[in-house]
Scaffold this motif. Structure first.
Motif, PDB file in Angstrom:
ATOM      1  N   HIS A  23       0.847  -1.183   0.000  1.00  0.00           N
ATOM      2  CA  HIS A  23       0.000   0.000   0.000  1.00  0.00           C
ATOM      3  C   HIS A  23       0.885   1.236   0.000  1.00  0.00           C
ATOM      4  N   PRO A  24       0.601   2.166  -0.928  1.00  0.00           N
ATOM      5  CA  PRO A  24       1.471   3.327  -1.034  1.00  0.00           C
ATOM      6  C   PRO A  24       1.111   4.347   0.039  1.00  0.00           C
ATOM      7  N   GLY A  25       2.051   4.639   0.885  1.00  0.00           N
ATOM      8  CA  GLY A  25       1.802   5.769   1.775  1.00  0.00           C
ATOM      9  C   GLY A  25       1.441   5.442   3.200  1.00  0.00           C
ATOM     10  N   VAL A  26       1.161   4.185   3.506  1.00  0.00           N
ATOM     11  CA  VAL A  26       0.821   3.857   4.888  1.00  0.00           C
ATOM     12  C   VAL A  26       1.721   2.751   5.417  1.00  0.00           C
ATOM     13  N   VAL A  60       2.280  -1.900   4.816  1.00  0.00           N
ATOM     14  CA  VAL A  60       0.957  -2.518   4.787  1.00  0.00           C
ATOM     15  C   VAL A  60       0.739  -3.070   3.389  1.00  0.00           C
ATOM     16  N   LEU A  61       0.339  -4.313   3.303  1.00  0.00           N
ATOM     17  CA  LEU A  61       0.107  -4.888   1.976  1.00  0.00           C
ATOM     18  C   LEU A  61      -1.177  -4.327   1.386  1.00  0.00           C
ATOM     19  N   LYS A  62      -1.257  -4.381   0.077  1.00  0.00           N
ATOM     20  CA  LYS A  62      -2.373  -3.713  -0.604  1.00  0.00           C
ATOM     21  C   LYS A  62      -3.728  -4.202  -0.141  1.00  0.00           C
ATOM     22  N   ASN A  63      -3.791  -5.485   0.130  1.00  0.00           N
ATOM     23  CA  ASN A  63      -5.108  -5.989   0.516  1.00  0.00           C
ATOM     24  C   ASN A  63      -5.159  -6.389   1.983  1.00  0.00           C
ATOM     25  N   GLU A  64      -4.342  -5.720   2.761  1.00  0.00           N
ATOM     26  CA  GLU A  64      -4.218  -6.107   4.157  1.00  0.00           C
ATOM     27  C   GLU A  64      -4.824  -5.041   5.079  1.00  0.00           C
ATOM     28  N   GLU A  65      -5.588  -5.501   6.041  1.00  0.00           N
ATOM     29  CA  GLU A  65      -6.071  -4.614   7.104  1.00  0.00           C
ATOM     30  C   GLU A  65      -4.860  -4.022   7.823  1.00  0.00           C
ATOM     31  N   VAL A  66      -4.930  -2.732   8.151  1.00  0.00           N
ATOM     32  CA  VAL A  66      -3.782  -2.096   8.795  1.00  0.00           C
ATOM     33  C   VAL A  66      -3.465  -2.767  10.139  1.00  0.00           C
ATOM     34  N   PHE A 123       5.510   8.443   4.017  1.00  0.00           N
ATOM     35  CA  PHE A 123       4.570   7.459   4.520  1.00  0.00           C
ATOM     36  C   PHE A 123       3.928   7.977   5.799  1.00  0.00           C
TER      37      PHE A 123
END
Lengths: 261, 261
Positions: A23-26, A60-66, A123
């Motif tokens: 995930h870009p940015g988090v 954080v992966l793109k499809n991953e809950e934070v 980030f």
DNA sequence: GCTTTATTGCGTTATAATGACACAATCTAA
DNA sequence: TTAGATTGTGTCATTATAACGCAATAAAGC
């Protein structure tokens, strides 16, 4: 809750293809508290080459809950699962990112980070704090960092980026929550004594407490089981051992300890 | 703190060039509380065409502090500045984003969002809650939404995406903070009566409080000035008016109201 | 083995905070 | 002018908190 598939495979892939999966940015950063020899400590990692200490964190992966990303980092580092982990703040200062750190990292492999690479952007990091049983944790460093250390919260030096600020905020949160949450279950071993948990509270609050009043208040919460054993070994009267009453502890976690209003 | 330069210029530019100026993946949402006619309300916007209500929110600019983005949204919507605004949680569910909402928005202009457009990805949103003086706010809707409404927190319908959850979490935070922060200054008009602030507390806590004990406790905080005026108008004995003692209020905001330990 | 020392278990007492309730004062509508 | 609802102020019992006392006891020193 915690998926622990290894990621990323290599540093080079991280740099070049990370943006496909990440995930870009988090990002997440974890302030992992442990209590050992009557001292409250946090887990720090030393960043290779950069010669600076940092909090355990990750992308954080793109499809991953934070939240899951935080669990993943925690499990990866401590080998522990099912842990008291709580989000406490998001840190979004535009100057908080420091590319130097990444540069040094990749330099080692002869890689230079392109100017527009996804890694160079700011980030926003979400801070989590965890309370873990020091004795049960088996810490792992990885390719990104060389060593780890449990550091007394009172003696933390200069950390990477804004990590000192993040630790401060975590401690502040912990102090506040102490007033209405039953802290201790995850920081102490299964069996513990009143002097031990008192020391824990005193460390978090950075304040001396009266032994007798502390015990009365604690027991008043009704979340402990008093055992018929004592902890011998000190050159003094042996204090009784206690455990948390799981049922009542869970209830207290949900409802809080007071209410006040 | 609050920069209020208009952004973005047009919807089309937002879609096509937004990624140049907007931080990818992080947004802010504001739960703006107001107190009016003895009811606690939040500000909601109706999303044009989508026919659904949402929280006021916005993107974070690439070089903007996340807190500042929240201030910007707040100032844009309420015209108010220098406000009690507090971050309370980051929401990072991978399924929380809903492209439909954006689709409907752009459809209106005959624009279709490309599959890989930056807008289609999951945004992690940072939740802020604000307490504002209802009577001082001048609400503005903008091109992205048509109408706004102040809605009783007890009567909120289904909101867009995970906004109901966000509101719940904001209320929960407000309730917790009520125990150790002096709430009220920003929700009430300058002069207010004890029954008024009591009603505010009762609404937030969703619980009846004893009038006499409430007053004793409140005044015990020592953050009020009692005025020599009463609020006439009700068909009953006229209650005295109070104001916040700014100096003591600020101190209480910093130190908290209790301490407990 | 006996004493010393530090620490714990289990109290007491004074003060402060809280919860439940009583009664007179007073504002407006009828 | 009166009725009705609400406010100002206060009491009392209960509970929580802060400050402190003293006997019991584990281990170390002699």
């Amino acid at each position: 809750m915690s998926k622990t598939k290894p990621f990323p495979p290599t540093l080079k892939q991280l740099l070049l293809k990370g943006n496909e999966q990440i995930h870009p940015g988090v990002s997440v950063d974890c302030v992992i508290f442990g209590f050992h020899e009557n001292v409250l400590k946090i887990l720090l990692l030393e960043v290779k080459q950069a010669n600076i200490w940092s909090l355990p964190g990750g992308f954080v992966l793109k499809n991953e809950e934070v939240d899951d990303a935080a669990y993943r980092v925690l499990a990866l580092r401590t080998g522990l699962d099912n842990i008291f982990l709580q989000q406490f703040h998001a840190f979004g200062n535009p100057n908080r990112s420091d590319v130097t750190f990444h540069q040094l990292k990749f330099q080692e492999y002869g890689i230079k980070i392109p100017k527009d690479n996804w890694l160079t952007q700011r980030f926003v990091t979400v801070g989590y704090y965890a309370l873990i049983d020091f004795s049960a944790a088996i810490i792992k460093a990885d390719s990104y960092d060389s060593t780890y250390a449990w550091v007394d919260v009172q003696k933390i030096g200069t950390l990477m980026m804004d990590h000192n600020f993040i630790v401060e905020k975590a401690l502040e949160t912990l102090r506040t929550q102490l007033a209405y949450l039953p802290i201790g279950k995850n920081l102490l071993p299964k069996k513990f004594t009143m002097p031990e948990i008192q020391k824990l509270y005193e460390t978090i609050l950075n304040k001396k407490l009266d032994r007798r009043n502390f015990q009365r208040k604690m027991l008043g919460f009704g979340i402990f089981n008093k055992l018929n054993e004592t902890r011998k070994g000190g050159a003094h009267k042996a204090p009784f051992l206690y455990t948390f009453n799981d049922k009542k502890y869970q209830k207290a976690l949900k409802d809080g300890l007071y209410g006040s209003w």
